[in-house]
Enzyme design. Structure first.
Site, PDB file in Angstrom:
ATOM      1  N   HIS A 458     -40.520  65.915  28.740  1.00 34.20           N
ATOM      2  CA  HIS A 458     -41.176  67.153  29.180  1.00 34.20           C
ATOM      3  C   HIS A 458     -41.412  67.132  30.700  1.00 34.20           C
ATOM      4  O   HIS A 458     -41.007  68.036  31.421  1.00 34.20           O
ATOM      5  CB  HIS A 458     -42.502  67.306  28.427  1.00 34.20           C
ATOM      6  N   GLU A 459     -42.056  66.081  31.169  1.00 33.91           N
ATOM      7  CA  GLU A 459     -42.369  66.008  32.605  1.00 33.91           C
ATOM      8  C   GLU A 459     -41.097  65.914  33.435  1.00 33.91           C
ATOM      9  O   GLU A 459     -41.011  66.465  34.529  1.00 33.91           O
ATOM     10  CB  GLU A 459     -43.298  64.823  32.898  1.00 33.91           C
ATOM     11  N   HIS A 462     -39.852  69.367  34.104  1.00 34.68           N
ATOM     12  CA  HIS A 462     -40.511  69.967  35.272  1.00 34.68           C
ATOM     13  C   HIS A 462     -39.896  69.391  36.547  1.00 34.68           C
ATOM     14  O   HIS A 462     -39.677  70.099  37.529  1.00 34.68           O
ATOM     15  CB  HIS A 462     -42.004  69.635  35.274  1.00 34.68           C
ATOM     16  N   HIS A 465     -36.636  70.953  37.479  1.00 33.89           N
ATOM     17  CA  HIS A 465     -36.888  72.294  38.027  1.00 33.89           C
ATOM     18  C   HIS A 465     -37.208  72.194  39.521  1.00 33.89           C
ATOM     19  O   HIS A 465     -36.730  72.978  40.336  1.00 33.89           O
ATOM     20  CB  HIS A 465     -38.075  72.908  37.269  1.00 33.89           C
TER      21      HIS A 465
HETATM   22 ZN    ZN Z   1     -45.688  71.119  31.232  1.00 31.55          ZN
END
Ligand code: ZN
Length: 669
Positions: A458-459, A462, A465
């Site tokens: 998940h991290e 990010h 991105h």
């Molecule tokens: Zn998040």
């Protein structure tokens, strides 16, 4: 010339190891003074252009963000009293500067003039100006002096009220304790929690249980005594309410918060606070949000009812609200006979990272390599460089994987240095990835649960991105300027790869024997993803619906009607009735004290985007290079330079569809 201060002498990476608390205030003051002087001279210039006004502003904001990010990061991962004090001293200085900037009428007029008259601006430059003008408006720059003063007063009032709301919860929680004399009453609860309760009781003897989150969770999920669970449920759901001690009752605070938010929105000519909040979101109207929630409710209702029936059969008794978690836990254990703790030996951090980096390479064509000659804040921290397909560096990130004292809990990605590529030399982006995995024994690798693996993916999403951005203007690069209800798309998208059997097979090797994760365990693990998905969905929808109704439907004459709105929402959404004395709203910190006001729906909103984006891969191949390139081109590299809906449509060829999320969680569409 900047003073000799390591915070100001990045090169381009922070000089960790040389930064001390006493450097913080001088660096921030020096930068703010310089920014103020720069702004005054920019505004004094006769005819400003995008290049002469906006680019220097983007530059100075980038510099301030890069300097402050070092302080913010160290305060979170290496907290110490002197650093915390320096950090807190700077917060009001920074917020005063942000307010001055946001409410500067001359600056707003200059931006407006450039937007109106310069026909040579490209799409990204237009977008930079659009965002700036939008934010000026939302900060009340156009109001007449009386209204502006009222706006400021309301903002201050709101800060105090939201802080009071949080304090009441904290105080009410701290004031509560439950004393137990007979250990048998605590049967089932994690022995560590029981032992801590015994210590807390001290000379009084017996066990003193607090209402802190881990204790509450342990009781609700594992205490065999239904009476004990009821006691905790009642205490928890009546915190800071009229059902408890009146000194911490949040009823009036909530009423005030909603009144102030409504007035703020109306000052800016929005019909209510939900409309105001949507001005910066991907969702365009309150009707769209309600329709979205309704669509998910209708789709999940049958599944949730079925799950509840099964659970009732399994428990062989009618279920009360305080039985739900307990029996779910029992059912899950019986059905999947798998525990996160048992999985740890299969997920050693080095293997997990290798697999993650391979996924990134297959999807995005990037190679990730560790560099050891870089200054770090702690021996556990690591630094990685990202090379693009041509072998050229395109960014880098730090990883601080394990928990330790004085490190803030949770997991997050943060910007260390933002990407920048305007007229001057290009600056490559740098990220911090921070997790709190269980610390390893000395010289041993950290062993992760599968939940941890999902968190890391998940991290990292990010991070991608932020790091794969192709936008050169700092306020729109990476995660900056991205609509708040769409910012979790890349992170939740990456989570999908942590659930793919081929990815798990590649990373899961027993630390002692090297044996792969047995196929039956792997299949059980994957099935846990959809356990009680219907009930979970309705629970989240209830919160989201309540939050959005409160803010969209506020009526100044009748007031907020908090309890009535909650009762209506529950009657519509919940499958298990809740006792009349339940005062969940009074401790709903997300919307009254946190940043989720009229925004709780964003959790589900972004999940839908992520699942639908991933479905585009599933339709061909989860590593399909053509789809991956389109994902990078349309979404991942675009930052805030493009409207989130437009970007999604460019990738998917149509608007978002909720069905992939429902399929992913085994809820029939
Ligand atoms: Zn998040």
């Amino acid at each position: 010339m900047p003073p000799e201060n390591p915070l100001l002498l990045r090169n381009p990476l922070p000089r960790f190891g040389a930064i001390r608390a006493e450097h913080v205030l001088p660096a921030v003051t020096w930068l703010l003074d310089r920014n103020r002087a720069q702004l005054a001279s920019l505004l004094a210039a006769p005819l400003t252009t995008f290049k002469s006004l906006v680019e220097p502003l983007e530059d100075s904001q980038h510099e301030l963000a890069s300097v402050w990010s070092q302080v913010n990061h160290l305060n979170a991962v290496m907290n110490a009293p002197d650093l915390r004090e320096a950090y807190n001293t700077c917060l009001p200085l920074l917020s005063a500067w942000q307010t001055d900037l946001a409410q500067n009428e001359a600056l707003c007029r200059a931006c407006q003039r450039i937007a109106d008259t310069d026909r040579t601006l490209d799409a990204t430059q237009r977008r930079v100006l659009e965002h700036r003008l939008r934010d000026f408006r939302l900060a009340g720059v156009a109001l007449d002096p009386d209204r502006k003063a009222r706006f400021k007063a309301l903002m201050q009032q709101l800060t105090q009220l939201t802080s009071k709301f949080g304090e009441n919860i904290l105080d009410a929680t701290n004031a509560w304790a439950h004393h137990v004399t007979d250990a048998a009453e605590l049967a089932g609860i994690n022995p560590m929690i029981v032992e801590r309760a015994r210590e807390a009781a001290g000379v009084a003897g017996g066990y003193r249980l607090s209402l802190e989150q881990p204790v509450y969770t342990a009781v609700m999920s594992d205490a065999h005594s239904s009476a004990l669970r009821r006691t905790f449920y009642e205490a928890w759901t009546t915190r800071a309410s009229d059902q408890g001690d009146a000194s911490w009752d949040n009823s009036a605070v909530m009423e005030d918060i909603l009144r102030v938010r409504h007035e703020l929105a109306q000052l800016l000519e929005f019909s209510n606070y939900a409309d105001y909040a949507l001005a910066t979101r991907m969702a365009k109207s309150t009707a769209e949000v309600f329709a979205f929630l309704e669509q998910l409710r209708v789709a999940s209702r049958a599944a949730a009812e079925q799950e509840l029936r099964e659970l009732q059969q399994f428990a062989q008794q009618p279920l009360e609200p305080w039985d739900l978690t307990y029996w779910s836990e029992r059912l899950q254990r019986e059905r999947y006979s798998i525990s996160q703790e048992e999985l740890r030996p299969y997920f050693a951090l080095p293997q997990v990272l290798d697999s993650l980096f391979q996924v990134a390479q297959r999807l995005f064509g990037v190679r990730i390599a560790e560099r050891t000659s870089v200054a770090l804040w702690h021996p556990d921290a690591r630094y990685f460089e990202i090379l693009n397909a041509a072998g050229a560096p395109c960014g880098s990130f730090y990883l601080d994987p394990c928990a330790r004292p004085h490190k803030q809990s949770g997991a997050w990605m943060d910007e260390c240095v933002g990407a920048k590529g305007m007229s001057g030399p290009a600056v490559l982006p740098v990220a911090y990835l921070v997790c709190n995995f269980l610390e390893a024994a000395p010289a041993e690798p950290a062993l992760l649960t599968h939940d941890d693996v999902v968190t890391l993916f998940h991290e990292f999403g990010h991070g991608m991105h932020h790091l794969l951005t192709r936008v050169g203007y700092p306020t729109l690069a990476g995660i900056n300027g991205v609509a708040w209800d769409a910012v979790e798309l890349p992170s939740q998208f990456m989570e999908n790869y942590a659930w793919r059997p081929e990815v798990i097979r590649g990373m899961a090797r027993h630390i002692a024997t090297g044996a792969p994760l047995p196929e039956t365990l792997l299949q059980q693990l994957i099935r846990t993803r959809s356990f009680h998905a219907g009930l979970q969905m309705l629970r989240q929808l209830e919160f989201a619906w309540f939050d959005f109704s409160l803010h969209a439907g506020y009526d100044p004459v009748r007031g907020a009607q908090v309890n009535a709105v909650l009762a209506q929402v529950r009657a519509k959404v919940a499958v298990l009735p809740v006792p009349a004395w339940n005062r969940f709203a009074h401790s709903f910190g997300h919307i009254f004290a946190g940043g989720y006001a009229a925004g709780y729906y964003s959790y589900k909103w972004a999940e839908v985007l992520a699942a639908d984006a991933f479905a585009a891969f599933e339709e061909t191949d989860v590593f399909d290079p053509v789809t991956a390139k389109r994902f990078v081109d349309c979404i991942l590299s675009q930052g805030g330079s493009r409207d989130a809906l437009e970007a999604f449509i460019a990738f998917r060829g149509r608007k978002p569809d909720v069905r992939p999320l429902l399929r992913q969680h085994g809820i029939a569409a």
